[in-house]
Write an enzyme that holds these catalytic residues in place. Structure first.
Site, PDB file in Angstrom:
ATOM      1  N   HIS A 185      74.346  16.151 -15.945  1.00  0.00           N
ATOM      2  CA  HIS A 185      73.650  15.781 -16.260  1.00  0.00           C
ATOM      3  C   HIS A 185      72.173  15.631 -16.564  1.00  0.00           C
ATOM      4  CE1 HIS A 185      69.528  13.231 -14.714  1.00  0.00           C
ATOM      5  NE2 HIS A 185      70.369  12.144 -14.647  1.00  0.00           N
ATOM      6  N   VAL A 187      69.426  16.555 -16.950  1.00  0.00           N
ATOM      7  CA  VAL A 187      68.458  17.254 -16.516  1.00  0.00           C
ATOM      8  C   VAL A 187      68.441  18.826 -16.498  1.00  0.00           C
ATOM      9  CG1 VAL A 187      66.134  15.470 -16.376  1.00  0.00           C
ATOM     10  CG2 VAL A 187      67.260  16.194 -14.514  1.00  0.00           C
ATOM     11  N   LYS A 188      70.148  18.534 -16.293  1.00  0.00           N
ATOM     12  CA  LYS A 188      70.654  19.843 -15.623  1.00  0.00           C
ATOM     13  C   LYS A 188      70.420  20.650 -16.581  1.00  0.00           C
ATOM     14  CE  LYS A 188      70.318  17.990 -12.277  1.00  0.00           C
ATOM     15  NZ  LYS A 188      71.657  17.420 -11.024  1.00  0.00           N
ATOM     16  N   MET A 189      71.234  22.013 -16.515  1.00  0.00           N
ATOM     17  CA  MET A 189      71.040  23.525 -17.309  1.00  0.00           C
ATOM     18  C   MET A 189      71.918  23.001 -18.300  1.00  0.00           C
ATOM     19  SD  MET A 189      70.220  24.916 -15.198  1.00  0.00           S
ATOM     20  CE  MET A 189      69.390  25.541 -15.434  1.00  0.00           C
TER      21      MET A 189
END
Ligand SMILES: *Cc1c(COP(=O)(O)O)cnc(C)c1O
Length: 380
Positions: A185, A187-189
């Site tokens: 997603h 917002v993830k790394m």
């Protein structure tokens, strides 16, 4: 508004997606095994199966471990709802293990005590899902040891922890678990728009997940069942889904993965700087850990009753603060299943005081100062 998290997309990422758009494949094609191999290699796992979200990855991981009606899955109350919902998709029950007030991860001591009680009441979990909250790894050695003693399987929800290390091995190596799940997603790394992956070292689980990703269908070769089939032949052997990732997404993911170490370095720098800048404020900052992937920067207010006012004030100042997470057992859906306020007191006390400050690779130093000043104003 300075968001709490966001993707970094560069020209090479855009070029990678455009290349796929000009190719013959848009849905699952040759970019998928390349991305799966790249993530598996990065993490030191035998193989990976890419799917269209971490939620789908958790669902298929549960199915591969034969979780079903009559079974129970345990996870942390401080997580995104998907870590628990995956059991419900399979018809299994959910229960929670309270967190450790320092690491904010599932407490191994609470897990041991609950397992001891569950053994006597005959309700041992079939699967336990430790969540590496904010990128900091759980006490996997203890959880693994308990899994051997009490006979449950382990799925790591590493949605926050791509690039984190545990005992000098990357998260995803599955050295202390059966399967590990990542989210891509935005917002993830790293991101693929939407996307997820299951990593593992056991071929039987991985083949099952691969089959369930695409309708439960296998292409049989003539050797496999001793019959002579036409080239069109395939068999649906169980009930699967369409959880496939597209080739555009996989190409984006492979391009993003090359940048992961750089992203992690910036996140770590920003965290060290936050800890210095906030040292004189009445907030509890996270303990710096070099091996965390630092998905989130969560502070705790020393005056929890002011959290709402601080949140509103910072939002009004254009700072997209957030709260991770409302304890899952307090969601109406889970209260309907019998959970109540007070069931997991450490998680609830943490939640009451928690505030997530912006943290992402493109967060400029000047923007970080704005966040700190807005917090100072809100607290004064
Ligand atoms: C983001 C997240 C998920 C779900 O990821 P999706 O890819 O959006 O389905 C699951 N668990 C945790 C802990 C997450 O943060």
């Amino acid at each position: 508004m300075i968001p709490y998290g966001r993707q970094h997309i560069g020209d090479s990422d855009i070029a990678a997606v455009v290349d796929v758009l000009r190719s013959d494949w848009l849905t699952q094609g040759p970019a998928i095994p390349r991305f799966e191999q790249a993530v598996a290699d990065y993490c030191g796992a035998a193989s990976g199966v890419a799917v269209n979200s971490a939620t789908a990855a958790l669902h298929l991981a549960c199915l591969a471990l034969d979780l079903g009606p009559g079974d129970v899955l345990w996870t942390s109350p401080i997580t995104f709802v998907a870590s628990a919902n995956c059991a419900r998709f399979c018809g299994a029950a959910v229960d929670f293990v309270d967190i450790d007030g320092e690491t904010l991860n599932m407490s191994a001591e609470a897990l041991e005590a609950k397992l001891h009680r569950a053994k006597h009441s005959g309700r041992l979990p079939k699967v336990v899902v430790p969540v590496h909250f904010a990128g900091r790894t759980c006490d996997m050695a203890s959880i693994r040891e308990l899994s051997e003693r009490y006979g449950f399987k382990i799925i790591e929800d590493a949605s926050h922890a791509l690039g984190a290390q545990y005992k000098s091995q990357p998260v995803g190596a599955c050295a202390f678990s059966d399967l590990t799940v990542f989210s891509f997603h935005p917002v993830k790394m790293i991101t693929t728009g939407e996307g997820g992956m299951v990593l593992g070292n056991q071929g039987k689980f991985m083949r099952r997940i691969e089959r369930l990703r695409s309708h439960g269908i296998t292409r049989l070769t003539n050797e496999m069942d001793g019959e002579s089939h036409g080239d069109w032949y395939y068999q649906q052997t169980e009930l699967g889904y369409n959880y496939r990732m597209t080739d555009m997404q996989a190409a984006l993911g492979t391009s993003q993965l090359r940048k992961l170490d750089g992203f992690l370095e910036i996140r770590r720098q920003l965290v060290r700087r936050y800890n210095e800048l906030l040292a004189d404020l009445p907030v509890r900052v996270p303990i710096y850990d070099d091996r965390s992937a630092w998905h989130l920067y969560v502070i705790r207010l020393e005056t929890p009753y002011r959290r709402r006012a601080v949140y509103d004030s910072m939002r009004a100042a254009g700072i997209g603060v957030n709260v991770h997470y409302i304890p899952v057992h307090l969601q109406p859906y889970y209260q309907e299943l019998g959970f109540e306020p007070g069931d997991f007191p450490i998680a609830e006390a943490y939640y009451a005081a928690a505030l997530t400050l912006p943290l992402y690779p493109d967060l400029a130093d000047s923007a970080q100062i704005r966040v700190v000043e807005a917090l100072r104003d809100a607290l004064s």
